[in-house]
Design a protein around this motif. Sequence first.
Motif, mmCIF file in Angstrom:
data_model
loop_
_atom_site.group_PDB
_atom_site.id
_atom_site.type_symbol
_atom_site.label_atom_id
_atom_site.label_comp_id
_atom_site.label_asym_id
_atom_site.label_seq_id
_atom_site.Cartn_x
_atom_site.Cartn_y
_atom_site.Cartn_z
ATOM 1 N N VAL A 1 6.367 -9.730 -3.405
ATOM 2 C CA VAL A 1 5.219 -9.055 -4.033
ATOM 3 C C VAL A 1 3.893 -9.169 -3.247
ATOM 4 C CG1 VAL A 1 3.791 -8.917 -6.124
ATOM 5 C CG2 VAL A 1 6.208 -9.000 -6.408
ATOM 6 N N ASN A 2 3.413 -10.432 -2.823
ATOM 7 C CA ASN A 2 2.212 -10.652 -2.285
ATOM 8 C C ASN A 2 2.088 -9.864 -0.911
ATOM 9 O OD1 ASN A 2 0.470 -12.116 -4.013
ATOM 10 N ND2 ASN A 2 1.163 -13.979 -3.258
ATOM 11 N N MET A 3 3.316 -9.903 -0.072
ATOM 12 C CA MET A 3 3.363 -9.109 1.069
ATOM 13 C C MET A 3 3.117 -7.633 0.925
ATOM 14 S SD MET A 3 6.641 -8.534 3.746
ATOM 15 C CE MET A 3 7.408 -7.274 2.368
ATOM 16 N N LYS A 4 3.697 -7.213 -0.115
ATOM 17 C CA LYS A 4 3.583 -5.667 -0.461
ATOM 18 C C LYS A 4 2.169 -5.412 -0.934
ATOM 19 C CE LYS A 4 7.613 -3.568 -0.020
ATOM 20 N NZ LYS A 4 7.584 -2.558 0.959
ATOM 21 N N LEU A 5 1.558 -6.333 -1.597
ATOM 22 C CA LEU A 5 0.188 -6.061 -2.022
ATOM 23 C C LEU A 5 -0.887 -6.346 -0.703
ATOM 24 C CD1 LEU A 5 0.148 -8.097 -5.209
ATOM 25 C CD2 LEU A 5 -0.092 -5.683 -5.029
ATOM 26 N N ARG A 6 -0.611 -7.061 -0.024
ATOM 27 C CA ARG A 6 -1.271 -7.283 1.504
ATOM 28 C C ARG A 6 -1.289 -6.125 2.260
ATOM 29 N NH1 ARG A 6 1.337 -11.591 4.078
ATOM 30 N NH2 ARG A 6 2.565 -9.718 5.185
ATOM 31 N N ASP A 7 0.003 -5.763 2.434
ATOM 32 C CA ASP A 7 0.485 -4.642 3.433
ATOM 33 C C ASP A 7 0.211 -3.106 3.001
ATOM 34 O OD1 ASP A 7 0.763 -6.677 5.088
ATOM 35 O OD2 ASP A 7 2.918 -6.584 5.150
ATOM 36 N N SER A 8 0.389 -3.059 1.809
ATOM 37 C CA SER A 8 0.730 -1.472 1.221
ATOM 38 C C SER A 8 0.048 -1.170 0.077
ATOM 39 C CB SER A 8 2.178 -1.457 1.046
ATOM 40 O OG SER A 8 2.962 -1.617 2.138
ATOM 41 N N THR B 1 -3.678 -2.296 -5.423
ATOM 42 C CA THR B 1 -3.606 -3.159 -6.880
ATOM 43 C C THR B 1 -2.124 -3.285 -7.243
ATOM 44 O OG1 THR B 1 -3.568 -0.894 -8.190
ATOM 45 C CG2 THR B 1 -5.714 -1.884 -7.571
ATOM 46 N N LEU B 2 -2.014 -4.142 -7.852
ATOM 47 C CA LEU B 2 -0.782 -4.466 -8.633
ATOM 48 C C LEU B 2 -0.087 -3.181 -9.298
ATOM 49 C CD1 LEU B 2 1.737 -6.266 -9.160
ATOM 50 C CD2 LEU B 2 0.523 -7.434 -11.118
ATOM 51 N N ASP B 3 -0.948 -2.606 -10.123
ATOM 52 C CA ASP B 3 -0.723 -1.491 -10.820
ATOM 53 C C ASP B 3 -0.014 -0.133 -9.714
ATOM 54 O OD1 ASP B 3 -1.524 -1.879 -13.334
ATOM 55 O OD2 ASP B 3 -3.494 -1.690 -13.055
ATOM 56 N N ALA B 4 -0.636 0.117 -8.634
ATOM 57 C CA ALA B 4 -0.138 0.983 -7.558
ATOM 58 C C ALA B 4 1.146 0.548 -7.212
ATOM 59 C CB ALA B 4 -1.195 0.962 -6.563
ATOM 60 N N LEU B 5 1.515 -0.798 -6.931
ATOM 61 C CA LEU B 5 2.630 -1.369 -6.505
ATOM 62 C C LEU B 5 3.697 -0.692 -7.563
ATOM 63 C CD1 LEU B 5 3.764 -4.373 -4.819
ATOM 64 C CD2 LEU B 5 4.598 -3.873 -6.775
ATOM 65 N N CYS B 6 3.374 -1.173 -8.656
ATOM 66 C CA CYS B 6 4.591 -0.926 -9.979
ATOM 67 C C CYS B 6 4.765 0.664 -10.081
ATOM 68 C CB CYS B 6 3.652 -1.555 -11.126
ATOM 69 S SG CYS B 6 3.804 -3.360 -11.163
ATOM 70 N N GLU B 7 3.569 1.175 -10.007
ATOM 71 C CA GLU B 7 3.694 2.826 -10.241
ATOM 72 C C GLU B 7 4.716 3.168 -9.212
ATOM 73 O OE1 GLU B 7 1.233 6.916 -10.383
ATOM 74 O OE2 GLU B 7 0.505 4.900 -11.072
ATOM 75 N N ASP B 8 4.423 2.804 -7.753
ATOM 76 C CA ASP B 8 5.044 3.521 -6.617
ATOM 77 C C ASP B 8 6.476 3.169 -6.424
ATOM 78 O OD1 ASP B 8 5.118 5.044 -4.153
ATOM 79 O OD2 ASP B 8 5.276 3.179 -3.289
ATOM 80 N N MET B 9 6.812 1.772 -6.725
ATOM 81 C CA MET B 9 8.226 1.157 -6.888
ATOM 82 C C MET B 9 8.765 1.300 -7.916
ATOM 83 S SD MET B 9 7.220 -2.293 -4.601
ATOM 84 C CE MET B 9 9.048 -2.602 -4.256
ATOM 85 N N GLU C 1 -8.965 -9.730 -8.018
ATOM 86 C CA GLU C 1 -10.124 -9.390 -7.055
ATOM 87 C C GLU C 1 -9.671 -9.692 -5.552
ATOM 88 O OE1 GLU C 1 -13.456 -12.011 -8.059
ATOM 89 O OE2 GLU C 1 -13.462 -11.088 -9.814
ATOM 90 N N ARG C 2 -8.677 -10.536 -5.651
ATOM 91 C CA ARG C 2 -7.919 -11.076 -4.352
ATOM 92 C C ARG C 2 -6.597 -10.117 -4.026
ATOM 93 N NH1 ARG C 2 -9.307 -17.031 -4.987
ATOM 94 N NH2 ARG C 2 -11.101 -17.316 -3.803
ATOM 95 N N ASN C 3 -6.283 -9.353 -5.240
ATOM 96 C CA ASN C 3 -5.019 -8.619 -5.033
ATOM 97 C C ASN C 3 -3.846 -9.410 -4.508
ATOM 98 O OD1 ASN C 3 -3.647 -6.164 -5.406
ATOM 99 N ND2 ASN C 3 -3.773 -5.561 -3.416
ATOM 100 N N ARG C 4 -3.764 -10.488 -5.162
ATOM 101 C CA ARG C 4 -2.610 -11.404 -4.953
ATOM 102 C C ARG C 4 -2.179 -12.237 -6.157
ATOM 103 N NH1 ARG C 4 -3.539 -15.910 -0.657
ATOM 104 N NH2 ARG C 4 -1.917 -16.786 -1.870
ATOM 105 N N PHE C 5 -1.096 -12.999 -5.865
ATOM 106 C CA PHE C 5 -0.727 -14.012 -6.855
ATOM 107 C C PHE C 5 -1.037 -15.246 -6.246
ATOM 108 C CE2 PHE C 5 1.749 -10.486 -8.620
ATOM 109 C CZ PHE C 5 1.844 -10.752 -10.054
#
Length: 58
Positions: A14-21, A24-32, A53-57
């Motif tokens: 999840v942190n890799m996806k947030l960092r690279d793609s 926000t976590l909401d965007a990741l969840c919606e897309d995936m 704020e950091r967009n990471r866990f």
Amino acid sequence: MNLPEEPMMLYSFVNMKLRDSYPTLDALCEDMNVEKAEILRRLKMVGFEYDPERNRFW
């Protein structure tokens, strides 16, 4: 998409996806097409919290 079952693998994935793609976590969840609450719950069980704020866990 199936997320990794093992908590540390999920954390890393999840942190890799947030960092690279995803901005926000909401965007990741919606897309995936995954439940945000499930990610938050599973990672909180092993001590990780999402920092928007950091967009990471951590």
